[in-house]
Design a protein around this motif. Structure first.
Motif, mmCIF file in Angstrom:
data_model
loop_
_atom_site.group_PDB
_atom_site.id
_atom_site.type_symbol
_atom_site.label_atom_id
_atom_site.label_comp_id
_atom_site.label_asym_id
_atom_site.label_seq_id
_atom_site.Cartn_x
_atom_site.Cartn_y
_atom_site.Cartn_z
ATOM 1 N N ARG A 144 104.693 -74.185 -31.958
ATOM 2 C CA ARG A 144 104.524 -75.138 -30.846
ATOM 3 C C ARG A 144 103.382 -76.105 -31.118
ATOM 4 O O ARG A 144 103.324 -77.179 -30.528
ATOM 5 N N TRP A 145 102.472 -75.735 -32.010
ATOM 6 C CA TRP A 145 101.307 -76.583 -32.301
ATOM 7 C C TRP A 145 101.519 -77.471 -33.519
ATOM 8 O O TRP A 145 100.615 -78.229 -33.892
ATOM 9 N N GLY A 197 102.003 -80.423 -35.801
ATOM 10 C CA GLY A 197 101.726 -81.842 -35.585
ATOM 11 C C GLY A 197 100.448 -82.095 -34.807
ATOM 12 O O GLY A 197 99.999 -83.238 -34.719
ATOM 13 N N THR A 198 99.857 -81.059 -34.230
ATOM 14 C CA THR A 198 98.616 -81.217 -33.508
ATOM 15 C C THR A 198 97.474 -81.314 -34.508
ATOM 16 O O THR A 198 97.363 -80.476 -35.398
ATOM 17 N N PRO A 199 96.614 -82.331 -34.404
ATOM 18 C CA PRO A 199 95.501 -82.442 -35.350
ATOM 19 C C PRO A 199 94.605 -81.223 -35.304
ATOM 20 O O PRO A 199 94.369 -80.652 -34.252
ATOM 21 N N TYR A 200 94.172 -80.800 -36.481
ATOM 22 C CA TYR A 200 93.291 -79.645 -36.612
ATOM 23 C C TYR A 200 91.848 -80.098 -36.354
ATOM 24 O O TYR A 200 91.421 -81.120 -36.864
#
Length: 68
Positions: free
Chosen positions: A61-62, A64-67
């Motif tokens: 679900r995460w 593509g979320t920037p780290y």
């Protein structure tokens, strides 16, 4: 990020962030991980699931979320 994980942030900073200036082992590691990312990007999981499947679904679900 991959280079820093493998060789350490100090080594990456010393190399100026230039991959070709990093140890061959680190360059190979980065290539191997990128290939695995491509390989597993298209994996589909069955509905529901417990244990490992549930953990992978939660993590997916995460994507593509920037780290940070």
């Amino acid at each position: 990020m991959l280079a820093a994980y493998n060789a350490g942030i100090g080594r990456v900073l010393d190399a100026g962030g230039i991959p070709s200036q990093l140890p061959v082992e680190t360059q190979q590691y980065m290539t191997r991980i990128r290939n695995l990312m491509t390989k597993y990007a298209g994996v589909t999981l069955s509905p529901g699931g417990t244990g490992n499947v549930a953990a992978v679904k939660a993590a997916a679900r995460w994507m593509g979320t920037p780290y940070v």
